[in-house]
Scaffold this active site. Structure first.
Site, PDB file in Angstrom:
ATOM      1  N   GLU A   6       0.852  -1.200   0.000  1.00  0.00           N
ATOM      2  CA  GLU A   6       0.000   0.000   0.000  1.00  0.00           C
ATOM      3  C   GLU A   6       0.878   1.237   0.000  1.00  0.00           C
ATOM      4  O   GLU A   6       2.007   1.208   0.500  1.00  0.00           O
ATOM      5  CB  GLU A   6      -0.840   0.018   1.287  1.00  0.00           C
ATOM      6  N   ASP A   7       0.340   2.332  -0.509  1.00  0.00           N
ATOM      7  CA  ASP A   7       1.111   3.568  -0.474  1.00  0.00           C
ATOM      8  C   ASP A   7       1.020   4.253   0.895  1.00  0.00           C
ATOM      9  O   ASP A   7       2.022   4.698   1.432  1.00  0.00           O
ATOM     10  CB  ASP A   7       0.676   4.532  -1.595  1.00  0.00           C
ATOM     11  N   ASP A  13      -3.561   5.427   6.784  1.00  0.00           N
ATOM     12  CA  ASP A  13      -4.114   6.596   7.481  1.00  0.00           C
ATOM     13  C   ASP A  13      -5.077   6.092   8.554  1.00  0.00           C
ATOM     14  O   ASP A  13      -4.646   5.713   9.652  1.00  0.00           O
ATOM     15  CB  ASP A  13      -4.774   7.511   6.457  1.00  0.00           C
ATOM     16  N   LYS A  23       0.686   7.673   8.547  1.00  0.00           N
ATOM     17  CA  LYS A  23       0.310   8.906   9.263  1.00  0.00           C
ATOM     18  C   LYS A  23       0.100   8.600  10.736  1.00  0.00           C
ATOM     19  O   LYS A  23      -0.233   7.470  11.090  1.00  0.00           O
ATOM     20  CB  LYS A  23      -1.004   9.443   8.687  1.00  0.00           C
ATOM     21  N   ASP A  28      -1.371  10.798  -4.757  1.00  0.00           N
ATOM     22  CA  ASP A  28      -1.985  11.851  -5.564  1.00  0.00           C
ATOM     23  C   ASP A  28      -2.742  12.892  -4.757  1.00  0.00           C
ATOM     24  O   ASP A  28      -3.110  12.663  -3.603  1.00  0.00           O
ATOM     25  CB  ASP A  28      -2.988  11.219  -6.537  1.00  0.00           C
TER      26      ASP A  28
HETATM   27  C1  PRP Z   1      -5.723   5.934  -0.355  1.00  0.00           C
HETATM   28  C2  PRP Z   1      -4.516   5.005  -0.238  1.00  0.00           C
HETATM   29  C3  PRP Z   1      -4.977   3.903   0.659  1.00  0.00           C
HETATM   30  C4  PRP Z   1      -6.009   4.581   1.536  1.00  0.00           C
HETATM   31  C5  PRP Z   1      -5.447   4.788   2.907  1.00  0.00           C
HETATM   32  O1  PRP Z   1      -6.551   5.474  -1.367  1.00  0.00           O
HETATM   33  O2  PRP Z   1      -4.086   4.513  -1.498  1.00  0.00           O
HETATM   34  O3  PRP Z   1      -5.554   2.853  -0.080  1.00  0.00           O
HETATM   35  O4  PRP Z   1      -6.333   5.829   0.930  1.00  0.00           O
HETATM   36  O5  PRP Z   1      -6.356   5.429   3.755  1.00  0.00           O
HETATM   37  P1  PRP Z   1      -7.015   4.736   5.023  1.00  0.00           P
HETATM   38  O6  PRP Z   1      -5.916   4.093   5.845  1.00  0.00           O
HETATM   39  O7  PRP Z   1      -7.643   5.906   5.735  1.00  0.00           O
HETATM   40  O8  PRP Z   1      -8.017   3.735   4.540  1.00  0.00           O
HETATM   41  P2  PRP Z   1      -7.390   6.395  -2.344  1.00  0.00           P
HETATM   42  O9  PRP Z   1      -8.843   6.143  -2.084  1.00  0.00           O
HETATM   43  O10 PRP Z   1      -6.901   7.810  -2.281  1.00  0.00           O
HETATM   44  O11 PRP Z   1      -7.086   5.742  -3.779  1.00  0.00           O
HETATM   45  P3  PRP Z   1      -5.765   5.738  -4.717  1.00  0.00           P
HETATM   46  O12 PRP Z   1      -4.828   4.690  -4.174  1.00  0.00           O
HETATM   47  O13 PRP Z   1      -6.323   5.344  -6.040  1.00  0.00           O
HETATM   48  O14 PRP Z   1      -5.153   7.114  -4.703  1.00  0.00           O
END
Ligand code: PRP
Length: 180
Positions: free
Chosen positions: A101-102, A105, A133, A160
């Site tokens: 995962e990137d 949060d 985070k 992004d």
């Molecule tokens: C982002 C990111 C994680 C998620 C983390 O996804 O890639 O999957 O949020 O947040 P969390 O721990 O609060 O669940 P996003 O919906 O922005 O999609 P993307 O990867 O396509 O940018």
């Protein structure tokens, strides 16, 4: 090395630090999985595509790469807030799976995904996130973490802001008021 200047984006983690950290994560993963036949790296689209490209190439153990696409939506009562858009092609059962995962949060996405995959009976399942985070109430933790970051919006290296800045070579913080 070319210096990339983007209005509204301030560099937080430079490219060379990301490169070094990806290598050290790969070394640890190589060690931890040295006794395992094959590792399945499962990237979560879209944010993980650059991280998984570099991580998968830095590893020495036998590995395969597959992807899953998720999307978050406005939370309603009793709903998880995450939807499966595209499933993995490889069957999960009996495999050693590392979710890539990137960003971690709230942990909502990772919780959803680990539950989904656990029901398919993998041999083992762990997670690796590029950045984490601060969050006190998070229900789930990652097994491998690249960087701890402040509670701010970050972009670059796959991350992004409204689908912009994913291809920046560094990770930066974004000031929406200062964007072009
Ligand atoms: C982002 C990111 C994680 C998620 C983390 O996804 O890639 O999957 O949020 O947040 P969390 O721990 O609060 O669940 P996003 O919906 O922005 O999609 P993307 O990867 O396509 O940018």
């Amino acid at each position: 090395m070319t210096h990339v200047h983007v209005p509204g984006v301030r560099e937080l983690i430079p490219e060379h630090e990301i490169r070094a950290r990806v290598l050290s994560l790969a070394e640890r993963i190589d060690e931890d999985y040295s006794e395992v036949g094959e590792l399945l790296l499962l990237g979560v689209l879209r944010g993980s595509y650059i991280f998984i490209a570099d991580l998968s190439r830095a590893l020495s153990i036998d590995r395969r790469v597959d992807f899953i696409a998720l999307s978050s939506y406005e939370r309603e009562e009793q709903r998880s807030g995450v939807r499966l858009i595209m499933d993995a092609r490889v069957p999960i059962e009996g495999r050693h799976v590392l979710v890539v995962e990137d960003i971690l949060d709230t942990g909502g996405t990772l919780t959803y995904l680990l539950d989904l995959l656990a029901a398919r009976h993998p041999a083992s399942i762990r997670s690796c996130v590029l950045v984490r985070k601060p969050e006190q109430k998070r229900q789930v933790e990652a097994d491998y973490v690249g960087f701890e970051i402040p509670d701010t919006w970050v972009v670059g290296y796959g991350l992004d802001y409204d689908d912009r800045f994913r291809a920046l070579p560094f990770i930066g913080t974004v000031d929406p008021d200062a964007l072009d």
